[in-house]
Write an enzyme that holds these catalytic residues in place. Structure first.
Site, PDB file in Angstrom:
ATOM      1  N   GLN A   1     -31.114  29.376  -6.714  1.00  0.00           N
ATOM      2  CA  GLN A   1     -31.554  30.781  -6.634  1.00  0.00           C
ATOM      3  C   GLN A   1     -32.719  30.927  -5.644  1.00  0.00           C
ATOM      4  OE1 GLN A   1     -30.064  33.455  -8.367  1.00  0.00           O
ATOM      5  NE2 GLN A   1     -31.391  34.727  -7.098  1.00  0.00           N
TER       6      GLN A   1
ATOM      7  N   ASP B   1     -22.408  29.741  -3.033  1.00  0.00           N
ATOM      8  CA  ASP B   1     -23.128  30.888  -2.464  1.00  0.00           C
ATOM      9  C   ASP B   1     -22.719  31.104  -0.999  1.00  0.00           C
ATOM     10  OD1 ASP B   1     -24.701  32.595  -3.933  1.00  0.00           O
ATOM     11  OD2 ASP B   1     -26.464  31.279  -3.959  1.00  0.00           O
TER      12      ASP B   1
ATOM     13  N   LYS C   1     -25.815  35.738 -14.121  1.00  0.00           N
ATOM     14  CA  LYS C   1     -24.744  34.874 -13.602  1.00  0.00           C
ATOM     15  C   LYS C   1     -24.202  33.968 -14.706  1.00  0.00           C
ATOM     16  CE  LYS C   1     -26.673  35.192  -8.990  1.00  0.00           C
ATOM     17  NZ  LYS C   1     -27.563  34.634  -7.954  1.00  0.00           N
TER      18      LYS C   1
END
Ligand code: NAP
Length: 291
Positions: free
Chosen positions: A96, A119, A52
């Site tokens: 994450q 997200d 990412k």
């Protein structure tokens, strides 16, 4: 059979994002800034986060990797999140997953400011998604929508079977495919581990989206001739013949299913790169909304 090539499609979208970043900078604005929070030393998570960060660099975003120890307390992690929520030079950030067992994931997800939740996991953003209001869409389902759209897959009126009902993939995917949008407007069936007539249902799918986390579970006898198959699964399987010591498999038995498909996404090189590019799209949106 044609490949739904997530690598090529994500490269195309990254080039579009890069142009938009250059335009922001040319008009005196600052580049979008994404931060990724990684708790602990999970090898797969580190790989995803590094990918990412690398993608941010490719499109001209600022990026920050915030590494926190495995034994951080939930309170300290929530305090860090509050700090990120207040930061004025950050457009969006992700935490994450998975998190260590002593931390409640839902508390963390709900602590992230919805305006920075790139997200798309915060309940406020999921609610907006259901209502078809502009918001950050969950990265993997959003990436799959972009993969279908950029490859000209017609979804309207098609029977889409989504395998899996996780909060991050299957559930939002099934909602997105049924919305009155393009891609969307499909007739959706969602199946899970308690579904009794699984094969009967998958055989009806014009579009089969598989996110169950079981290596090579979907076999040729479960797929209709001419179906579009999207494989979300990722599994590292030990393989001494490879330099890396492992190979990647999906939830679909690619070699035998592919010949029956009109389109199929490979693993690797399918949904994985699209998830990253969806995160970039959300971060660019966050930047646009905050300026
Ligand atoms: P998950 O949270 O483990 O959920 C799996 C879902 O599949 C559950 O809803 C489960 O049903 C259902 N399921 C399990 N066995 C089944 C069976 N035999 N028949 C029908 N349904 C079954 O998984 P996830 O987080 O959604 O991830 C799924 C896969 O995608 C994993 O391999 C993961 O690594 C991968 N993934 C890839 C990306 C990417 O960027 N490429 C992103 C996210 C995830 P129940 O609800 O009844 O338990």
């Amino acid at each position: 059979m044609k490949l739904l090539d997530g690598k090529a499609t994500s490269d195309q979208i990254k080039a579009e994002i890069k142009e938009k970043v250059q335009a922001i900078k040319a008009s005196g604005g600052r580049a979008p800034h994404l931060a990724a929070v990684l708790v602990g030393n999970n090898g797969a998570s580190l790989t995803y986060v590094n990918a990412k960060v690398k993608a941010c660099e490719e499109v001209g975003f600022e990026s920050s990797l915030i590494r926190l120890p495995e034994d951080i307390t939930e309170a300290d992690l929530l305090a860090k999140i509050e700090e990120l929520n207040q930061s004025t030079d950050l457009d969006g950030y992700i935490v994450q997953l998975p998190l260590p067992k002593h931390i409640h994931e839902h508390k963390v997800t709900e602590a992230i400011a919805p305006s920075k939740d790139v997200d798309g996991f915060h309940p406020a953003n999921l609610g907006k998604m259901v209502l078809n209001l502009p918001t950050f869409l969950p990265a993997t389902p959003y990436g799959i929508l972009q993969l279908l759209e950029k490859n000209g897959i017609d979804t309207a009126g098609k029977h889409c079977v989504v395998m899996g009902r996780s909060h991050i993939v299957g559930s939002p995917m099934s909602i997105l495919m049924g919305r009155n949008t393009n891609p969307g407007n499909a007739t959706v069936t969602m199946v899970h581990s308690r579904t009794k007539n699984l094969k009967e249902l998958t055989l009806q799918a014009d579009i089969l989206i598989v996110a169950i986390g079981k290596p090579e579970f979907v076999t040729a006898d479960m797929v209709k001739e001419g179906a579009v198959v999207v494989d979300v699964g990722i599994h590292r399987i030990d393989d001494a013949t490879r330099k890396s010591g492992f190979r990647l498999l999906g939830d679909v038995k690619f070699d035998e299913v592919a010949p029956k498909c009109s389109y199929i996404s490979p693993v690797p090189g399918g949904v994985g790169p699209m998830t990253i590019v969806a995160l970039l799209s959300n971060t660019l949106l966050a930047r646009t909304l905050q300026s």
